[in-house]
Design an enzyme around this catalytic site. Structure first.
Site, PDB file in Angstrom:
ATOM      1  N   GLY A  60      -4.701  -4.456  -4.348  1.00  0.00           N
ATOM      2  CA  GLY A  60      -5.838  -3.675  -4.962  1.00  0.00           C
ATOM      3  C   GLY A  60      -5.002  -2.245  -5.200  1.00  0.00           C
ATOM      4  CG  HIS A  61      -2.597  -2.742  -8.409  1.00  0.00           C
ATOM      5  ND1 HIS A  61      -1.617  -2.561  -7.474  1.00  0.00           N
ATOM      6  CD2 HIS A  61      -2.404  -3.778  -9.002  1.00  0.00           C
ATOM      7  CE1 HIS A  61      -0.959  -3.718  -7.457  1.00  0.00           C
ATOM      8  NE2 HIS A  61      -1.726  -4.371  -8.421  1.00  0.00           N
ATOM      9  CG  ASP A  83      -1.925  -1.255   1.321  1.00  0.00           C
ATOM     10  OD1 ASP A  83      -2.247  -1.671   0.286  1.00  0.00           O
ATOM     11  OD2 ASP A  83      -1.961  -1.719   2.558  1.00  0.00           O
ATOM     12  CE  LYS A 134       2.799  -2.286  -4.459  1.00  0.00           C
ATOM     13  NZ  LYS A 134       2.504  -2.250  -3.128  1.00  0.00           N
ATOM     14  CD  GLN A 188       0.494  -8.778  -2.361  1.00  0.00           C
ATOM     15  OE1 GLN A 188       1.236  -9.546  -2.880  1.00  0.00           O
ATOM     16  NE2 GLN A 188      -0.654  -8.441  -2.674  1.00  0.00           N
TER      17      GLN A 188
HETATM   18  P1  IMP Z   1      -2.498 -12.796   2.074  1.00  0.00           P
HETATM   19  O1  IMP Z   1      -1.731 -12.200   0.978  1.00  0.00           O
HETATM   20  O2  IMP Z   1      -4.031 -12.448   1.603  1.00  0.00           O
HETATM   21  O3  IMP Z   1      -2.224 -14.107   2.247  1.00  0.00           O
HETATM   22  O4  IMP Z   1      -2.533 -11.674   3.428  1.00  0.00           O
HETATM   23  C1  IMP Z   1      -1.186 -12.081   3.919  1.00  0.00           C
HETATM   24  C2  IMP Z   1      -0.896 -10.600   4.811  1.00  0.00           C
HETATM   25  O5  IMP Z   1      -0.635  -9.774   3.808  1.00  0.00           O
HETATM   26  C3  IMP Z   1      -1.971  -9.869   5.524  1.00  0.00           C
HETATM   27  O6  IMP Z   1      -1.425  -9.374   6.565  1.00  0.00           O
HETATM   28  C4  IMP Z   1      -2.648  -8.963   4.503  1.00  0.00           C
HETATM   29  O7  IMP Z   1      -3.177  -8.004   5.135  1.00  0.00           O
HETATM   30  C5  IMP Z   1      -1.385  -8.671   3.710  1.00  0.00           C
HETATM   31  N1  IMP Z   1      -1.317  -8.112   2.333  1.00  0.00           N
HETATM   32  C6  IMP Z   1      -1.870  -8.965   1.401  1.00  0.00           C
HETATM   33  N2  IMP Z   1      -1.725  -7.958   0.177  1.00  0.00           N
HETATM   34  C7  IMP Z   1      -1.719  -6.895   0.420  1.00  0.00           C
HETATM   35  C8  IMP Z   1      -1.701  -5.646  -0.097  1.00  0.00           C
HETATM   36  O8  IMP Z   1      -1.935  -5.609  -1.298  1.00  0.00           O
HETATM   37  N3  IMP Z   1      -1.591  -4.697   0.674  1.00  0.00           N
HETATM   38  C9  IMP Z   1      -1.147  -4.751   1.991  1.00  0.00           C
HETATM   39  N4  IMP Z   1      -1.301  -5.804   2.719  1.00  0.00           N
HETATM   40  C10 IMP Z   1      -1.497  -7.007   1.791  1.00  0.00           C
END
Ligand code: IMP
Length: 422
Positions: free
Chosen positions: A40-41, A13, A16, A223
């Site tokens: 989510g972009h 977040d 990007k 991420q």
């Molecule tokens: P997962 O990727 O859904 O398995 O989540 C694992 C961890 O990564 C959690 O703490 C999510 O909140 C975090 N996470 C996954 N995708 C994002 C993102 O795009 N932005 C910020 N945190 C993310």
């Protein structure tokens, strides 16, 4: 060598999408290399907000080609929705969107698993419940279904049959959940393959051929560094490698193809989900950053945890990724603060350390430097010298102490609120 990489240098977040949108102007091909619809972009163009989860945000630039690389886990339902949305707006995606035949699919079974795992585990991660971990697990178990597999109906049925039987056993016997009927999942894939048939290619071949022809490529990370499964705060991480290694593995490109690596970082820091966060501000300051920065997840809507900029973290991100340039976002959110804190080191077991100990991060105490803030609204600034002196000092301090050249500043949500720093 004409490939630049944009990597989130914090916990995701970092803004990007906006930076990738900015870089897209000067590239021909934009490639997603890892993650899935957990990302989510958000891009704002002329005041209109666009959110994508799988298709690279570069798709909004006419004539640019977008690629979903082999390292991505693709949710067919989400991708179909995004394709159909763009088509409903009159966009013709022929020759503009390609998908790797080696990318793995996320099925409803994976999402169900993600959900029950979160429910049952005592040490909750706070995943996005998009099926990311279970899909990457299947990839490692060598039972995953790849995009290319779905065009061989016999293979598809055989793989699906096995995976559904296996997962249903767990769902029913271990978690006391309803099983998934084969037909339901087959129907999703059937519709998906009709739609994407002409988009599926061998992406490493496509990308290397494009580079040979002088095309410019942008690799788009999802991420961020500290969510990396190897280098992040395990187990509170995602299941892929947002770092530079993931960019190469997830595309089939090699180190010699890379020209620049941009670390995208916010002027403060946020985290969503569970896990250690040394500079987190739980009180008034955190609330102010969340409200002013609109810090709510683009995928789940969850409020993001907010805190001060963290130098040990960014230094580690520089080292692990080989970051050459920094794009600093959301500087405008800090306007109005009398003092801005910045973590310059940590104290761990009574000793001062200047690196990021990912496995012991829950035990560190951040050591801060206090810098003077600025009161002016800086959203209208279009060059470095027009920023208030205190803002200039703040970003130069980050540049000096992180050892990363500051190249770009973003001071607002819109495309136009971005300027180069010399
Ligand atoms: P997962 O990727 O859904 O398995 O989540 C694992 C961890 O990564 C959690 O703490 C999510 O909140 C975090 N996470 C996954 N995708 C994002 C993102 O795009 N932005 C910020 N945190 C993310």
């Amino acid at each position: 060598m004409s490939c630049i990489v944009a990597i989130g240098a914090q916990w995701g977040d970092e803004g990007k999408a906006k930076m990738i949108d900015y870089f897209s102007k000067d590239t021909d091909i934009i490639v997603r290399y890892q993650g899935g619809a957990n990302a989510g972009h958000t891009v704002v163009v002329d005041g209109v907000k666009h959110v994508f989860h799988l298709i690279p945000s570069g798709i909004l630039h006419e004539g640019k080609v977008c690629v979903i690389g082999n390292g991505v886990v693709v949710d067919p339902e989400v991708l179909l929705e995004e394709i159909e949305l763009l088509e409903s707006k009159g966009m013709n995606l022929t020759g503009r969107l390609y998908i790797s035949d080696a990318a793995h699919l996320i099925l409803p079974l994976h999402k169900a698993f993600d959900e029950v795992m979160e429910e049952f585990r005592s040490n909750k991660i706070g995943t996005t419940k998009r099926g990311i971990g279970p899909a990457y697990s299947d990839k490692c178990l060598r039972i995953g279904l790849r995009v290319g597999d779905i065009f061989d109906n016999a293979l598809l049925k055989e793989k699906l049959d096995f995976d559904i039987k296996l997962k249903n056993l767990y769902l029913e016997k271990v978690f006391a959940r309803d099983p998934f009927p084969f037909e339901k999942i087959y129907a999703i894939i059937d519709r998906f393959r009709d739609k994407i048939r002409k988009m599926v290619i061998n992406t490493p071949h496509y990308l290397h051929t494009a580079l040979d022809a002088g095309k410019r490529i942008l690799l788009e990370g999802a991420q961020g560094f500290a969510l990396d499964i190897d280098h992040g705060t395990y187990p509170f991480v995602t299941s892929s490698n947002p770092t530079i290694g993931g960019a190469l593995l997830g595309t089939g490109l090699n180190t010699f193809n890379i020209e620049k690596i941009f670390g995208i970082t916010k002027a403060y820091i946020t985290r969503v989900g569970e896990g250690p966060f040394p500079t987190e501000e739980k009180g008034e300051i955190g609330e102010m950053l969340r409200t002013r920065g609109g810090e709510f997840g683009a995928t789940t809507g969850r409020p993001r945890r907010c805190g001060w900029f963290d130098l040990p973290l960014i230094r580690q991100a520089r080292r692990i990724n080989g970051i050459t340039d920094m794009a600093l976002t959301k500087l405008d959110v800090l306007s109005g603060l009398k003092t801005i804190k910045i973590a310059v080191a940590y104290r761990l077991d009574g000793k001062e350390i200047d690196y990021f100990p990912s496995a012991q991060l829950h035990r560190v105490e951040p050591l801060y430097e206090n810098l003077p803030g600025w009161q002016e609204d800086i959203a209208e600034c279009t060059e470095f010298n027009s920023l208030p002196k205190q803002a200039q000092n703040y970003v130069r301090y980050i540049e000096r102490e992180s050892g990363i050249k500051l190249s770009l500043i973003s001071n607002g949500a819109d495309r136009k609120n971005t300027f180069l720093v010399s």
